[in-house]
Scaffold this motif. Structure first.
Motif, PDB file in Angstrom:
ATOM      1  N   CYS A 125      -3.414  11.390   6.168  1.00  0.00           N
ATOM      2  CA  CYS A 125      -3.049  10.351   5.199  1.00  0.00           C
ATOM      3  C   CYS A 125      -4.261   9.866   4.412  1.00  0.00           C
ATOM      4  O   CYS A 125      -5.344   9.697   4.958  1.00  0.00           O
ATOM      5  CB  CYS A 125      -2.409   9.170   5.914  1.00  0.00           C
ATOM      6  N   LYS A 126      -4.038   9.690   3.122  1.00  0.00           N
ATOM      7  CA  LYS A 126      -5.070   9.179   2.233  1.00  0.00           C
ATOM      8  C   LYS A 126      -4.449   8.072   1.384  1.00  0.00           C
ATOM      9  O   LYS A 126      -3.418   8.287   0.738  1.00  0.00           O
ATOM     10  CB  LYS A 126      -5.598  10.286   1.326  1.00  0.00           C
ATOM     11  N   THR A 127      -5.055   6.911   1.406  1.00  0.00           N
ATOM     12  CA  THR A 127      -4.544   5.787   0.627  1.00  0.00           C
ATOM     13  C   THR A 127      -4.739   6.067  -0.851  1.00  0.00           C
ATOM     14  O   THR A 127      -5.848   6.387  -1.293  1.00  0.00           O
ATOM     15  CB  THR A 127      -5.250   4.475   1.012  1.00  0.00           C
ATOM     16  N   ILE A 128      -3.657   5.947  -1.618  1.00  0.00           N
ATOM     17  CA  ILE A 128      -3.748   6.170  -3.055  1.00  0.00           C
ATOM     18  C   ILE A 128      -3.525   4.874  -3.833  1.00  0.00           C
ATOM     19  O   ILE A 128      -3.839   4.795  -5.015  1.00  0.00           O
ATOM     20  CB  ILE A 128      -2.770   7.263  -3.532  1.00  0.00           C
ATOM     21  N   TYR A 129      -2.950   3.858  -3.144  1.00  0.00           N
ATOM     22  CA  TYR A 129      -2.747   2.553  -3.782  1.00  0.00           C
ATOM     23  C   TYR A 129      -2.878   1.462  -2.729  1.00  0.00           C
ATOM     24  O   TYR A 129      -2.308   1.577  -1.635  1.00  0.00           O
ATOM     25  CB  TYR A 129      -1.369   2.462  -4.444  1.00  0.00           C
ATOM     26  N   MET A 130      -3.635   0.426  -3.065  1.00  0.00           N
ATOM     27  CA  MET A 130      -3.775  -0.733  -2.187  1.00  0.00           C
ATOM     28  C   MET A 130      -3.902  -1.965  -3.072  1.00  0.00           C
ATOM     29  O   MET A 130      -4.767  -2.018  -3.947  1.00  0.00           O
ATOM     30  CB  MET A 130      -5.017  -0.596  -1.301  1.00  0.00           C
ATOM     31  N   VAL A 131      -3.018  -2.939  -2.852  1.00  0.00           N
ATOM     32  CA  VAL A 131      -3.042  -4.163  -3.640  1.00  0.00           C
ATOM     33  C   VAL A 131      -4.316  -4.951  -3.330  1.00  0.00           C
ATOM     34  O   VAL A 131      -4.859  -4.875  -2.229  1.00  0.00           O
ATOM     35  CB  VAL A 131      -1.772  -5.011  -3.358  1.00  0.00           C
ATOM     36  N   LYS A 132      -4.765  -5.694  -4.314  1.00  0.00           N
ATOM     37  CA  LYS A 132      -5.946  -6.543  -4.149  1.00  0.00           C
ATOM     38  C   LYS A 132      -5.611  -7.694  -3.188  1.00  0.00           C
ATOM     39  O   LYS A 132      -4.465  -8.138  -3.113  1.00  0.00           O
ATOM     40  CB  LYS A 132      -6.351  -7.098  -5.519  1.00  0.00           C
ATOM     41  N   ASP A 133      -6.596  -8.184  -2.463  1.00  0.00           N
ATOM     42  CA  ASP A 133      -6.439  -9.305  -1.523  1.00  0.00           C
ATOM     43  C   ASP A 133      -5.317  -9.051  -0.521  1.00  0.00           C
ATOM     44  O   ASP A 133      -4.414  -9.863  -0.345  1.00  0.00           O
ATOM     45  CB  ASP A 133      -6.178 -10.616  -2.277  1.00  0.00           C
ATOM     46  N   ASN A 134      -5.372  -7.904   0.146  1.00  0.00           N
ATOM     47  CA  ASN A 134      -4.323  -7.520   1.087  1.00  0.00           C
ATOM     48  C   ASN A 134      -4.627  -7.997   2.511  1.00  0.00           C
ATOM     49  O   ASN A 134      -5.758  -8.337   2.836  1.00  0.00           O
ATOM     50  CB  ASN A 134      -4.127  -5.999   1.054  1.00  0.00           C
ATOM     51  N   SER A 151       0.832  -1.205   0.000  1.00  0.00           N
ATOM     52  CA  SER A 151       0.000   0.000   0.000  1.00  0.00           C
ATOM     53  C   SER A 151       0.864   1.250   0.000  1.00  0.00           C
ATOM     54  O   SER A 151       2.001   1.239   0.474  1.00  0.00           O
ATOM     55  CB  SER A 151      -0.921   0.020   1.222  1.00  0.00           C
ATOM     56  N   ILE A 152       0.294   2.334  -0.537  1.00  0.00           N
ATOM     57  CA  ILE A 152       0.951   3.642  -0.564  1.00  0.00           C
ATOM     58  C   ILE A 152      -0.095   4.678  -0.176  1.00  0.00           C
ATOM     59  O   ILE A 152      -1.222   4.644  -0.670  1.00  0.00           O
ATOM     60  CB  ILE A 152       1.504   3.971  -1.970  1.00  0.00           C
ATOM     61  N   SER A 153       0.292   5.592   0.705  1.00  0.00           N
ATOM     62  CA  SER A 153      -0.593   6.686   1.107  1.00  0.00           C
ATOM     63  C   SER A 153       0.130   8.006   0.941  1.00  0.00           C
ATOM     64  O   SER A 153       1.351   8.080   1.049  1.00  0.00           O
ATOM     65  CB  SER A 153      -1.017   6.542   2.574  1.00  0.00           C
ATOM     66  N   ILE A 154      -0.629   9.048   0.682  1.00  0.00           N
ATOM     67  CA  ILE A 154      -0.091  10.398   0.625  1.00  0.00           C
ATOM     68  C   ILE A 154      -0.492  11.084   1.926  1.00  0.00           C
ATOM     69  O   ILE A 154      -1.621  10.960   2.377  1.00  0.00           O
ATOM     70  CB  ILE A 154      -0.611  11.155  -0.619  1.00  0.00           C
ATOM     71  N   CYS A 155       0.477  11.762   2.563  1.00  0.00           N
ATOM     72  CA  CYS A 155       0.256  12.367   3.880  1.00  0.00           C
ATOM     73  C   CYS A 155       0.893  13.751   3.944  1.00  0.00           C
ATOM     74  O   CYS A 155       1.535  14.191   2.993  1.00  0.00           O
ATOM     75  CB  CYS A 155       0.893  11.499   4.974  1.00  0.00           C
ATOM     76  N   GLN A 156       0.746  14.375   5.091  1.00  0.00           N
ATOM     77  CA  GLN A 156       1.383  15.661   5.368  1.00  0.00           C
ATOM     78  C   GLN A 156       2.321  15.519   6.560  1.00  0.00           C
ATOM     79  O   GLN A 156       2.034  14.776   7.501  1.00  0.00           O
ATOM     80  CB  GLN A 156       0.335  16.726   5.692  1.00  0.00           C
ATOM     81  N   TYR A 157       3.436  16.202   6.490  1.00  0.00           N
ATOM     82  CA  TYR A 157       4.390  16.262   7.602  1.00  0.00           C
ATOM     83  C   TYR A 157       4.994  17.667   7.601  1.00  0.00           C
ATOM     84  O   TYR A 157       5.658  18.044   6.629  1.00  0.00           O
ATOM     85  CB  TYR A 157       5.483  15.205   7.456  1.00  0.00           C
ATOM     86  N   ASN A 158       4.727  18.429   8.633  1.00  0.00           N
ATOM     87  CA  ASN A 158       5.209  19.809   8.724  1.00  0.00           C
ATOM     88  C   ASN A 158       4.874  20.621   7.471  1.00  0.00           C
ATOM     89  O   ASN A 158       5.693  21.368   6.951  1.00  0.00           O
ATOM     90  CB  ASN A 158       6.718  19.847   8.973  1.00  0.00           C
ATOM     91  N   ALA A 163      -9.092  -2.972  -2.981  1.00  0.00           N
ATOM     92  CA  ALA A 163      -8.012  -2.521  -3.865  1.00  0.00           C
ATOM     93  C   ALA A 163      -8.324  -1.115  -4.358  1.00  0.00           C
ATOM     94  O   ALA A 163      -9.474  -0.765  -4.592  1.00  0.00           O
ATOM     95  CB  ALA A 163      -7.862  -3.475  -5.040  1.00  0.00           C
ATOM     96  N   ILE A 164      -7.273  -0.314  -4.491  1.00  0.00           N
ATOM     97  CA  ILE A 164      -7.414   1.049  -5.005  1.00  0.00           C
ATOM     98  C   ILE A 164      -6.141   1.402  -5.770  1.00  0.00           C
ATOM     99  O   ILE A 164      -5.045   0.958  -5.415  1.00  0.00           O
ATOM    100  CB  ILE A 164      -7.671   2.071  -3.869  1.00  0.00           C
ATOM    101  N   ASN A 165      -6.307   2.174  -6.825  1.00  0.00           N
ATOM    102  CA  ASN A 165      -5.166   2.665  -7.599  1.00  0.00           C
ATOM    103  C   ASN A 165      -5.553   4.040  -8.137  1.00  0.00           C
ATOM    104  O   ASN A 165      -5.870   4.198  -9.316  1.00  0.00           O
ATOM    105  CB  ASN A 165      -4.804   1.696  -8.720  1.00  0.00           C
ATOM    106  N   LEU A 166      -5.565   5.010  -7.263  1.00  0.00           N
ATOM    107  CA  LEU A 166      -6.062   6.345  -7.547  1.00  0.00           C
ATOM    108  C   LEU A 166      -5.371   7.015  -8.734  1.00  0.00           C
ATOM    109  O   LEU A 166      -5.994   7.698  -9.528  1.00  0.00           O
ATOM    110  CB  LEU A 166      -5.933   7.224  -6.304  1.00  0.00           C
ATOM    111  N   PHE A 167      -4.057   6.828  -8.879  1.00  0.00           N
ATOM    112  CA  PHE A 167      -3.309   7.469  -9.958  1.00  0.00           C
ATOM    113  C   PHE A 167      -2.928   6.499 -11.067  1.00  0.00           C
ATOM    114  O   PHE A 167      -2.037   6.778 -11.862  1.00  0.00           O
ATOM    115  CB  PHE A 167      -2.055   8.149  -9.401  1.00  0.00           C
ATOM    116  N   ARG A 168      -3.590   5.332 -11.094  1.00  0.00           N
ATOM    117  CA  ARG A 168      -3.364   4.323 -12.128  1.00  0.00           C
ATOM    118  C   ARG A 168      -1.883   3.961 -12.246  1.00  0.00           C
ATOM    119  O   ARG A 168      -1.327   3.912 -13.347  1.00  0.00           O
ATOM    120  CB  ARG A 168      -3.955   4.780 -13.451  1.00  0.00           C
ATOM    121  N   LEU A 169      -1.246   3.737 -11.121  1.00  0.00           N
ATOM    122  CA  LEU A 169       0.165   3.386 -11.096  1.00  0.00           C
ATOM    123  C   LEU A 169       0.388   2.025 -11.762  1.00  0.00           C
ATOM    124  O   LEU A 169      -0.411   1.119 -11.606  1.00  0.00           O
ATOM    125  CB  LEU A 169       0.679   3.360  -9.661  1.00  0.00           C
TER     126      LEU A 169
END
Length: 120
Positions: free
Chosen positions: A97-106, A43-50, A112-118
């Motif tokens: 944090c917002k999940t932008i990618y999640m593999v199927k059957d995790n 999985s990959i998430s986009i987040c904020q830090y400072n 499963a999600i692939n927000l940016f079609r990676l």
């Protein structure tokens, strides 16, 4: 008379919103592709830090923890809580944090999600 103006305003808003999304996606495309190659089975998430954009990523396995990367894809934090490891302080400081990618059957039981079609 007011209705056509309203439709034009909504259309303009949607158009400019679309342009801004494309710009952010294009700026981060190289980093996202790099992270996808390392974590395509996780999985990959986009987040904020400072106030900065960062990415968290984890592989699809128990007790492996995760990692935090800056906007260029450089590792800036290790978040392994298992086996007596001490996670880096940054692990508890990322927000929004917002999940932008999640593999199927995790292991997390998430859809499963692939927000940016990676990888496509």
């Amino acid at each position: 008379m007011k209705r056509p103006l309203f439709i034009k305003l909504i259309t303009a808003f949607l158009f400019f919103s679309f342009l801004s999304c494309k710009k952010e996606n294009a700026e981060n495309k190289k980093t996202l592709n790099k992270l996808y190659e390392m974590f395509k089975d996780g999985s990959i998430s986009i987040c904020q830090y400072n106030g900065q954009t960062v990415y968290t990523a984890a592989i699809n396995a128990y007790d492996t923890g995760g990692s935090i990367f800056d906007k260029n894809g450089n590792l800036i934090g290790n978040c392994n809580y298992a086996w007596g490891s001490k996670p880096d302080p940054i692990c508890g400081q990322v927000t929004n944090c917002k999940t932008i990618y999640m593999v199927k059957d995790n292991i997390w039981g998430q859809p499963a999600i692939n927000l940016f079609r990676l990888g496509q």
